[in-house]
Design an enzyme around this catalytic site. Structure first.
Site, short mmCIF file in Angstrom:
data_model
loop_
_atom_site.label_atom_id
_atom_site.label_comp_id
_atom_site.label_asym_id
_atom_site.label_seq_id
_atom_site.Cartn_x
_atom_site.Cartn_y
_atom_site.Cartn_z
N GLU A 1 62.81 17.43 84.32
CA GLU A 1 62.49 18.86 84.48
C GLU A 1 62.75 19.32 85.92
OE1 GLU A 1 58.44 20.02 83.63
OE2 GLU A 1 58.90 22.15 83.81
N LYS B 1 57.25 13.13 81.08
CA LYS B 1 57.77 14.29 81.79
C LYS B 1 57.58 14.13 83.29
CE LYS B 1 55.77 18.43 83.04
NZ LYS B 1 55.05 19.70 82.84
N ARG C 1 37.61 20.63 78.49
CA ARG C 1 39.06 20.37 78.42
C ARG C 1 39.39 19.68 77.09
NH1 ARG C 1 38.13 19.06 84.04
NH2 ARG C 1 38.09 16.82 83.63
N LYS D 1 64.63 19.52 80.57
CA LYS D 1 63.71 20.67 80.51
C LYS D 1 63.98 21.59 81.69
CE LYS D 1 58.82 21.95 80.37
NZ LYS D 1 57.52 21.66 79.78
P1 13P Z 1 55.10 26.71 81.40
O1 13P Z 1 55.79 26.91 80.06
O2 13P Z 1 53.76 27.36 81.47
O3 13P Z 1 56.03 27.03 82.55
O4 13P Z 1 54.77 25.16 81.49
C1 13P Z 1 55.71 24.25 81.08
C2 13P Z 1 55.63 23.03 81.90
O5 13P Z 1 55.41 21.97 81.38
C3 13P Z 1 55.86 23.15 83.34
O6 13P Z 1 55.96 21.88 83.89
#
Ligand code: 13P
Length: 346
Positions: A182, A137, A46, A224
């Site tokens: 998000e 986030k 990772r 987001k």
């Molecule tokens: P994806 O662009 O693969 O959807 O991932 C973005 C993300 O941070 C989802 O939480």
């Protein structure tokens, strides 16, 4: 809380031609990604995977304003002992951190999920700030019922998720960390684009009400969202013009102008689709948008690079070239100057 600092970071996250790399796959998700290339998900693999991306000069310096990290990566050191967060900073990019603990089944609303992670968050945020994180986030997951059924999302599920996003955002700002909020409406399922519009708009209205109620400063917040798009299994897939028109209309109705930036998740779109759709919005509607409109892609920035790498050190240059290409395509899409010709000239 230092609002000037929060606002400066938020504005830098959506600088022209730049966007966010979402490299914050949880242990379970990164294992799935590694399974697809037959690589074992060890801590070292990772680390090596993420390190080669963060060391890709052309991508990082020119197109990646910030990187969302999983906690392990924020605390991890590169093969030569340099903290990975320092490598990101040295590239002129900002380290960020995913702080939620994942979406868990919600007993009251079978089939729906609420995101957990508020307990102890204040203490964790203080630690993450010390480690260099300047934004965070938290992802809420909103699912739409299949087969034309309109049960999901329920009001109760939306309310619980948006409330948690508000609590999280207020705690972030207390710690001088910019919250990325998000609320992801999933593109799984067979709903059409108009149902996605309806759910996305309702969710965003509820989200901004929560942010207002909990005294979150919008000048220091980044949104987001998903694009307004048909479910993957819907018979009628909208084209890029319709996606752009409906997505921008939805945000103009729901997102206050004080928010410095909106950065999309890719959510299962292909790499080229994610770039093209962002481009169409910026090319056609830039003057109508008070916020910067950019990307915060996970899969749509990494899919080609992951495949090119396939866990082998000798593939790193090819994988870095693939990552650079995607970063540049999305940088162009942020400016509204992406083209199919540029896409093909890898
Ligand atoms: P994806 O662009 O693969 O959807 O991932 C973005 C993300 O941070 C989802 O939480």
């Amino acid at each position: 809380m230092n609002l000037d600092q929060l606002n400066q970071v938020a504005v830098a996250m959506v600088a022209p031609g730049k966007g966010i790399l979402a490299a914050d796959e949880s242990t379970g998700t990164i294992k799935k990604r590694f399974d697809s290339i037959n690589v074992e998900s060890t801590e070292e693999n990772r680390r090596d995977y993420r390190e080669f991306m963060f060391r890709t000069e052309t991508a990082m310096r020119d197109h990646i304003s910030g990187v969302i990290l999983f906690e392990e990566t924020l605390k991890q050191k590169a093969a030569d002992g340099t903290p990975l967060a320092k490598i990101i900073e040295d590239m002129g990019s900002i380290p960020g951190i995913k702080v939620d603990k994942g979406a868990k089944d919600m007993h009251a609303f079978p089939g729906e999920k609420v995101t957990e992670g508020l307990d102890g968050l204040r203490e964790r945020l203080a630690e993450y700030y010390e480690l260099g994180a300047r934004f965070a986030k938290w992802r809420a997951v909103i699912d739409i019922s299949r087969g034309g059924d309109r049960t999901m999302p329920t009001y109760g599920n939306l309310k619980a998720n948006m409330h948690a996003l508000g609590r999280y955002a207020a705690l972030c700002q207390e710690a001088n960390i910019v919250p990325i909020v998000e609320p992801e409406v999933l593109m799984d399922g067979d709903h059409d684009i108009d149902r996605c519009y309806e759910v996305t708009a309702t969710g965003l209205k509820m989200l901004f009400q929560e942010l207002f109620d909990q005294r979150v400063a919008l000048e220091g917040t980044i949104l987001k969202p998903n694009m307004v798009i048909a479910g993957k299994k819907c018979d009628r897939q909208a084209g890029t013009e319709e996606i752009a028109e409906k997505t921008v209309k939805c945000f103009r109705e729901t997102v206050p102008a004080a928010v410095p930036g909106i950065v999309f998740l890719s959510g299962g779109q292909s790499e080229a689709e994610a770039s093209q759709n962002l481009n169409t919005m910026n090319a056609a509607y830039k003057e109508q948008m008070p916020w910067g409109l950019s990307f915060s892609y996970g899969r749509a920035l990494q899919a080609s690079a992951l495949k090119a790498w396939s866990g082998k050190v000798e593939n790193v240059p090819a994988a870095q070239a693939a990552f650079s290409h995607r970063a540049r395509m999305n940088g162009l899409a942020q400016l509204g100057t992406w083209s199919e010709a540029a896409e093909k000239a890898a």
